[in-house]
Design an enzyme around this catalytic site. Sequence first.
Site, PDB file in Angstrom:
ATOM      1  N   SER A 130      35.604  38.244  32.969  1.00 33.09           N
ATOM      2  CA  SER A 130      35.489  37.163  33.937  1.00 33.09           C
ATOM      3  C   SER A 130      36.191  35.914  33.406  1.00 33.09           C
ATOM      4  O   SER A 130      37.364  35.963  33.061  1.00 33.09           O
ATOM      5  CB  SER A 130      34.011  36.906  34.258  1.00 33.09           C
ATOM      6  OG  SER A 130      33.881  36.095  35.395  1.00 33.09           O
TER       7      SER A 130
ATOM      8  N   ASP B 254      35.254  44.447  43.009  1.00 33.79           N
ATOM      9  CA  ASP B 254      34.796  43.195  42.404  1.00 33.79           C
ATOM     10  C   ASP B 254      35.018  42.031  43.372  1.00 33.79           C
ATOM     11  O   ASP B 254      36.091  41.906  43.973  1.00 33.79           O
ATOM     12  CB  ASP B 254      35.567  42.961  41.104  1.00 33.79           C
ATOM     13  CG  ASP B 254      35.150  41.711  40.353  1.00 33.79           C
ATOM     14  OD1 ASP B 254      34.141  41.092  40.727  1.00 33.79           O
ATOM     15  OD2 ASP B 254      35.850  41.361  39.381  1.00 33.79           O
TER      16      ASP B 254
END
Length: 540
Positions: free
Chosen positions: A183, A462
């Site tokens: 991330s 995602d």
Amino acid sequence: MRLMLFGSLLALPLACAVVSEQLLASQTLGHSLERRQDRSALTYPANTIDMPIDHFLDNPRYAPHTNATFAQRYYFDSTYYKPGGPVFLYIGGETSGPSRFSNLRTGIIQILMSATNGLGVILENRYYGESYPFNTSSTDQLAYLTTEQTIADNAYFATHATFPGIPRNLSAPNTPWILYGGSLAGAQTAFSIKQYGDVLYGGIASSAVIEAVLAYPQWYAPIQKFAPQDCVTSINSIIDKFDALVATNNTKAIQEFKTIFGLGALTDNRDFAMTIAFPIGGPLNYPTNTWQELNWNSTYGSQDFFHFCSNVTNLDAPENITQVDTLLSKYSNGEPWTNLGNYAQYVKQTLLPICAGEPIDSTSCFGTQNQTFYADPSNSVARSYLYSTCTEQGAYQVAPPTGPSLISRVLQVDYTQQWCEWAFPKGEYNSIPRTPDLSFYNHYGGFNFSADRLAFIDGGIDVWLDVCYHSHNASARYSTDLHPEYLIAGAGHHWDSYGILDVEAEPQFIREAHLWEIRTVRKWLANFNSWKSKVEHTEL
């Protein structure tokens, strides 16, 4: 990437902390059970390094400069280390170092350490955990919380770190240092390898948010596409009807709608819209688990999103709930608000108890309009992450400009931006931009990013995919040994970071991703001495 800003919500752990601090529960995958239980109990003492607060004494951006240092925490695991092995640096990202222990115990760092006789280490990011340069975080004190300062920490650490009990100098570039981050930390991994490729040998950037944008409605795109479609259709329709009331300024109907959810006291329509979006993912705030928290490994994931959808689409709801669907039909030409009763009931049963009796419209509950609340300069994860969002990262979660929407269209850039302005008033030396200055992020390359021995790995479902390497907005990707890439089918946010101490027993797409990562790193390590010779020659 996840944050919760407001009073009672701050008492809840960040998602990354939730999924990382839980001990690995017993699973039924045969012979590896005992090993899992042993490693899941491992603890790691905190070490600290004196890190320069300001790495760029010639850059006017950081004037007035300081030569001071702060104690930055790190944790390491030498269980698998043998002389000559690599160092795997896990970038801590937007949480505390201990929140990442699972990566050393059973996750990606354990997988890579065991395959290569390596040492694993977690570096806690500046302004997170207990690695704060100052006792408070005023606007001036936050001036050193930037991407370039953070990645400079990584390079400095690799060249200065010591590991008590290891009778060898493992400093880069004489030892291969390979970074891993997911991330935000994935982006920092990528930026570190590109900026300091003469020191850091390689990296794996998982779900790395490398492209900075101001508005990011695409966060909701995978949910629109892959979530249970009767649930999606119901919410889209309810939101459309609510937005029609807003568009016509039907204040009476809007108040009735809020009251059905038990949220009649929320005066700001945006606060209300964010609150009912929480099970899906409210802008910057997620007091319940969302689509982002789905995971192949049930120990670290949550089924809350699917429970939410099951409740919204409940065909066996009692009559007093289903009757709610027609309460507002007089405002929609007689058309029922299908599953409104179920949706409202879920919010009342799941979200309202979070407030523990505090006023609904307060920052201790679901209100966000108390400007003085945000200016509290106390050190916190929420404040640090908000500052980075407001200054460089952006990606404000907003409703899409056209088409169906799972969140109300009242949720736009100005809603998030107001928190920035309230939280970070102009200081003596530092001030935030009118909107995030995306150039500080995107000058590393954005979707055109490339660096040797940098692997990008993403998940196909995602919510952050469209600011990652495999975005639908990026060009076609082709993998090579020097520039590897992998898109995991049906995977979410950095799912490869999780493990069970038995790669062969993992679900097939995760198993193959992990085996690919092992092969990729082994191929890099086979060429390390050649790279090292070139680096040494360049230094001469």
